[in-house]
Structure formats: structure tokens, C-alpha cells
Design a protein around this motif. Sequence first.
Motif, PDB file in Angstrom:
ATOM      1  N   SER A  17     -10.780 -12.651  -5.935  1.00  0.00           N
ATOM      2  CA  SER A  17      -9.442 -12.062  -6.057  1.00  0.00           C
ATOM      3  C   SER A  17      -8.616 -12.806  -7.096  1.00  0.00           C
ATOM      4  O   SER A  17      -8.826 -14.000  -7.330  1.00  0.00           O
ATOM      5  CB  SER A  17      -8.715 -12.123  -4.711  1.00  0.00           C
ATOM      6  N   LEU A  18      -7.689 -12.088  -7.671  1.00  0.00           N
ATOM      7  CA  LEU A  18      -6.697 -12.659  -8.579  1.00  0.00           C
ATOM      8  C   LEU A  18      -5.385 -11.917  -8.395  1.00  0.00           C
ATOM      9  O   LEU A  18      -5.382 -10.742  -7.995  1.00  0.00           O
ATOM     10  CB  LEU A  18      -7.131 -12.512 -10.046  1.00  0.00           C
ATOM     11  N   ARG A  19      -4.311 -12.601  -8.707  1.00  0.00           N
ATOM     12  CA  ARG A  19      -2.997 -11.950  -8.707  1.00  0.00           C
ATOM     13  C   ARG A  19      -2.362 -12.172 -10.062  1.00  0.00           C
ATOM     14  O   ARG A  19      -2.129 -13.315 -10.470  1.00  0.00           O
ATOM     15  CB  ARG A  19      -2.097 -12.506  -7.604  1.00  0.00           C
ATOM     16  N   LEU A  20      -2.090 -11.064 -10.732  1.00  0.00           N
ATOM     17  CA  LEU A  20      -1.427 -11.112 -12.028  1.00  0.00           C
ATOM     18  C   LEU A  20       0.074 -10.914 -11.837  1.00  0.00           C
ATOM     19  O   LEU A  20       0.507 -10.149 -10.972  1.00  0.00           O
ATOM     20  CB  LEU A  20      -1.965 -10.029 -12.951  1.00  0.00           C
ATOM     21  N   SER A  21       0.824 -11.591 -12.699  1.00  0.00           N
ATOM     22  CA  SER A  21       2.274 -11.483 -12.651  1.00  0.00           C
ATOM     23  C   SER A  21       2.797 -11.138 -14.043  1.00  0.00           C
ATOM     24  O   SER A  21       2.254 -11.578 -15.051  1.00  0.00           O
ATOM     25  CB  SER A  21       2.870 -12.813 -12.187  1.00  0.00           C
ATOM     26  N   CYS A  22       3.844 -10.339 -14.076  1.00  0.00           N
ATOM     27  CA  CYS A  22       4.518  -9.984 -15.330  1.00  0.00           C
ATOM     28  C   CYS A  22       6.011 -10.114 -15.111  1.00  0.00           C
ATOM     29  O   CYS A  22       6.561  -9.480 -14.195  1.00  0.00           O
ATOM     30  CB  CYS A  22       4.160  -8.569 -15.747  1.00  0.00           C
ATOM     31  N   VAL A  23       6.636 -10.924 -15.948  1.00  0.00           N
ATOM     32  CA  VAL A  23       8.073 -11.136 -15.837  1.00  0.00           C
ATOM     33  C   VAL A  23       8.759 -10.582 -17.076  1.00  0.00           C
ATOM     34  O   VAL A  23       8.380 -10.925 -18.208  1.00  0.00           O
ATOM     35  CB  VAL A  23       8.411 -12.627 -15.688  1.00  0.00           C
ATOM     36  N   GLY A  24       9.755  -9.758 -16.854  1.00  0.00           N
ATOM     37  CA  GLY A  24      10.520  -9.199 -17.956  1.00  0.00           C
ATOM     38  C   GLY A  24      11.787  -9.990 -18.190  1.00  0.00           C
ATOM     39  O   GLY A  24      12.361 -10.574 -17.279  1.00  0.00           O
ATOM     40  N   ALA A  74      15.073  -6.571  -9.197  1.00  0.00           N
ATOM     41  CA  ALA A  74      16.120  -7.543  -9.538  1.00  0.00           C
ATOM     42  C   ALA A  74      15.594  -8.601 -10.505  1.00  0.00           C
ATOM     43  O   ALA A  74      16.347  -9.107 -11.340  1.00  0.00           O
ATOM     44  CB  ALA A  74      16.653  -8.192  -8.276  1.00  0.00           C
ATOM     45  N   LYS A  75      14.318  -8.907 -10.397  1.00  0.00           N
ATOM     46  CA  LYS A  75      13.727  -9.932 -11.248  1.00  0.00           C
ATOM     47  C   LYS A  75      12.914  -9.343 -12.395  1.00  0.00           C
ATOM     48  O   LYS A  75      12.318 -10.087 -13.164  1.00  0.00           O
ATOM     49  CB  LYS A  75      12.833 -10.843 -10.411  1.00  0.00           C
ATOM     50  N   ALA A  76      12.892  -8.025 -12.481  1.00  0.00           N
ATOM     51  CA  ALA A  76      12.093  -7.347 -13.513  1.00  0.00           C
ATOM     52  C   ALA A  76      10.678  -7.894 -13.525  1.00  0.00           C
ATOM     53  O   ALA A  76      10.112  -8.220 -14.584  1.00  0.00           O
ATOM     54  CB  ALA A  76      12.736  -7.503 -14.889  1.00  0.00           C
ATOM     55  N   THR A  77      10.103  -7.982 -12.346  1.00  0.00           N
ATOM     56  CA  THR A  77       8.776  -8.577 -12.177  1.00  0.00           C
ATOM     57  C   THR A  77       7.851  -7.601 -11.473  1.00  0.00           C
ATOM     58  O   THR A  77       8.262  -6.919 -10.522  1.00  0.00           O
ATOM     59  CB  THR A  77       8.871  -9.857 -11.338  1.00  0.00           C
ATOM     60  N   ILE A  78       6.625  -7.530 -11.954  1.00  0.00           N
ATOM     61  CA  ILE A  78       5.609  -6.783 -11.228  1.00  0.00           C
ATOM     62  C   ILE A  78       4.407  -7.683 -10.983  1.00  0.00           C
ATOM     63  O   ILE A  78       4.131  -8.590 -11.759  1.00  0.00           O
ATOM     64  CB  ILE A  78       5.158  -5.498 -11.955  1.00  0.00           C
ATOM     65  N   LEU A  79       3.727  -7.417  -9.899  1.00  0.00           N
ATOM     66  CA  LEU A  79       2.523  -8.148  -9.536  1.00  0.00           C
ATOM     67  C   LEU A  79       1.357  -7.169  -9.424  1.00  0.00           C
ATOM     68  O   LEU A  79       1.558  -6.002  -9.095  1.00  0.00           O
ATOM     69  CB  LEU A  79       2.710  -8.862  -8.199  1.00  0.00           C
ATOM     70  N   TYR A  93      -5.642  -7.876 -19.604  1.00  0.00           N
ATOM     71  CA  TYR A  93      -4.708  -7.056 -18.831  1.00  0.00           C
ATOM     72  C   TYR A  93      -3.316  -7.187 -19.444  1.00  0.00           C
ATOM     73  O   TYR A  93      -2.809  -8.303 -19.625  1.00  0.00           O
ATOM     74  CB  TYR A  93      -4.700  -7.495 -17.371  1.00  0.00           C
ATOM     75  N   TYR A  94      -2.730  -6.041 -19.739  1.00  0.00           N
ATOM     76  CA  TYR A  94      -1.430  -5.993 -20.405  1.00  0.00           C
ATOM     77  C   TYR A  94      -0.371  -5.410 -19.477  1.00  0.00           C
ATOM     78  O   TYR A  94      -0.612  -4.411 -18.786  1.00  0.00           O
ATOM     79  CB  TYR A  94      -1.499  -5.113 -21.648  1.00  0.00           C
ATOM     80  N   CYS A  95       0.796  -6.011 -19.528  1.00  0.00           N
ATOM     81  CA  CYS A  95       1.955  -5.485 -18.806  1.00  0.00           C
ATOM     82  C   CYS A  95       2.686  -4.500 -19.719  1.00  0.00           C
ATOM     83  O   CYS A  95       2.816  -4.732 -20.936  1.00  0.00           O
ATOM     84  CB  CYS A  95       2.874  -6.635 -18.416  1.00  0.00           C
ATOM     85  N   ASN A  96       3.158  -3.431 -19.134  1.00  0.00           N
ATOM     86  CA  ASN A  96       3.874  -2.396 -19.882  1.00  0.00           C
ATOM     87  C   ASN A  96       5.162  -2.032 -19.163  1.00  0.00           C
ATOM     88  O   ASN A  96       5.203  -1.992 -17.931  1.00  0.00           O
ATOM     89  CB  ASN A  96       2.992  -1.151 -20.010  1.00  0.00           C
ATOM     90  N   ALA A  97       6.185  -1.774 -19.942  1.00  0.00           N
ATOM     91  CA  ALA A  97       7.445  -1.272 -19.387  1.00  0.00           C
ATOM     92  C   ALA A  97       7.946  -0.140 -20.264  1.00  0.00           C
ATOM     93  O   ALA A  97       7.832  -0.216 -21.492  1.00  0.00           O
ATOM     94  CB  ALA A  97       8.486  -2.381 -19.311  1.00  0.00           C
ATOM     95  N   LYS A  98       8.453   0.881 -19.632  1.00  0.00           N
ATOM     96  CA  LYS A  98       9.001   2.011 -20.366  1.00  0.00           C
ATOM     97  C   LYS A  98      10.514   1.958 -20.333  1.00  0.00           C
ATOM     98  O   LYS A  98      11.120   1.641 -19.308  1.00  0.00           O
ATOM     99  CB  LYS A  98       8.483   3.322 -19.773  1.00  0.00           C
ATOM    100  N   ASP A  99      11.090   2.304 -21.484  1.00  0.00           N
ATOM    101  CA  ASP A  99      12.538   2.301 -21.582  1.00  0.00           C
ATOM    102  C   ASP A  99      13.118   3.474 -20.814  1.00  0.00           C
ATOM    103  O   ASP A  99      12.587   4.578 -20.848  1.00  0.00           O
ATOM    104  CB  ASP A  99      12.959   2.376 -23.057  1.00  0.00           C
ATOM    105  N   ARG A 100      14.212   3.224 -20.138  1.00  0.00           N
ATOM    106  CA  ARG A 100      14.821   4.259 -19.305  1.00  0.00           C
ATOM    107  C   ARG A 100      15.443   5.371 -20.127  1.00  0.00           C
ATOM    108  O   ARG A 100      15.483   6.526 -19.692  1.00  0.00           O
ATOM    109  CB  ARG A 100      15.894   3.611 -18.425  1.00  0.00           C
ATOM    110  N   TRP A 101      15.929   5.041 -21.323  1.00  0.00           N
ATOM    111  CA  TRP A 101      16.714   6.022 -22.070  1.00  0.00           C
ATOM    112  C   TRP A 101      16.058   6.485 -23.367  1.00  0.00           C
ATOM    113  O   TRP A 101      16.445   7.526 -23.904  1.00  0.00           O
ATOM    114  CB  TRP A 101      18.093   5.450 -22.387  1.00  0.00           C
ATOM    115  N   TYR A 102      15.121   5.720 -23.868  1.00  0.00           N
ATOM    116  CA  TYR A 102      14.492   6.076 -25.141  1.00  0.00           C
ATOM    117  C   TYR A 102      12.971   6.126 -24.964  1.00  0.00           C
ATOM    118  O   TYR A 102      12.416   5.429 -24.119  1.00  0.00           O
ATOM    119  CB  TYR A 102      14.851   5.047 -26.220  1.00  0.00           C
TER     120      TYR A 102
END
Length: 117
Positions: A17-24, A74-79, A93-102
Motif C-alpha cells: 500500500s501507499l498513500r499519495l498526497s497533493c497539496v495546492g 479547506a487545505k486544498a489537499t487530496i489523498l 502519478y500526477y495531481c490535477n486541479a481544474k479551474d472553477r471559472w476558466y
Amino acid sequence: QVQLVESGGDLVQPGGSLRLSCVGSGSIFSIADMGWYRQAAGKERELVAVISMGGSTKYADFVKGRFTISRDNAKATILLQMNSLEPEDTAVYYCNAKDRWYPQDYWGKGTQVTVSS
């Protein structure tokens, strides 16, 4: 602008097992959906899992119930909790975030996951 930083990649044996973290950081108020993608050597980048601001999730078929994505808005974090790892899960493994308005995607630099005995 949004910056994403991944961590948690490592070398693990099959079945492990592994746990990946992404912080924005940066303009995190502009983040909508977040997710994980992966790219194995010689292959195209593919979706692993995504999660909405409301917590709705979507997984790739190959996850087969082995992976779980979670989010702290609140922390803009995904696991990404990855269990029962297989050699075929070896990839960056890449973290991705989509913009809310654009129509814009933000990407992290990636974290290497290697599954091997």
C-alpha cells in the motif's frame, strides 16, 4: 495561479500500500474538481480518480476498489490511498486541479510509484 505538489511515491512490493498526497497553494479558491492521473513509461497519461468539491468521486475501471480518493477543501489537499498494488500500477502519478471559472487545468510535477519485488 495554482501550484500543486505531490508526495508519497515510493518503491513497494506487490500487494503493498501507499498513500499519495497533493497539496495546492496559491489561488486555491479557484479550484473545482481535483484528481489523480498516471503515466507509465511509453504510455499515455490516464485518469485514476477524481473528486469534486462536494465529494463526489469517479474511478478508473482498473482501480477495482483498491484505491480511495479523499479531499480536504479547506487545505486544498487530496489523498489517494492505494492498496493491493500491482506491478501494472507502476507509473508517475500526477495531481490535477481544474479551474472553477476558466477552462484551465493545473498539474503537479508528479511522484514516482514503483511496484516491484
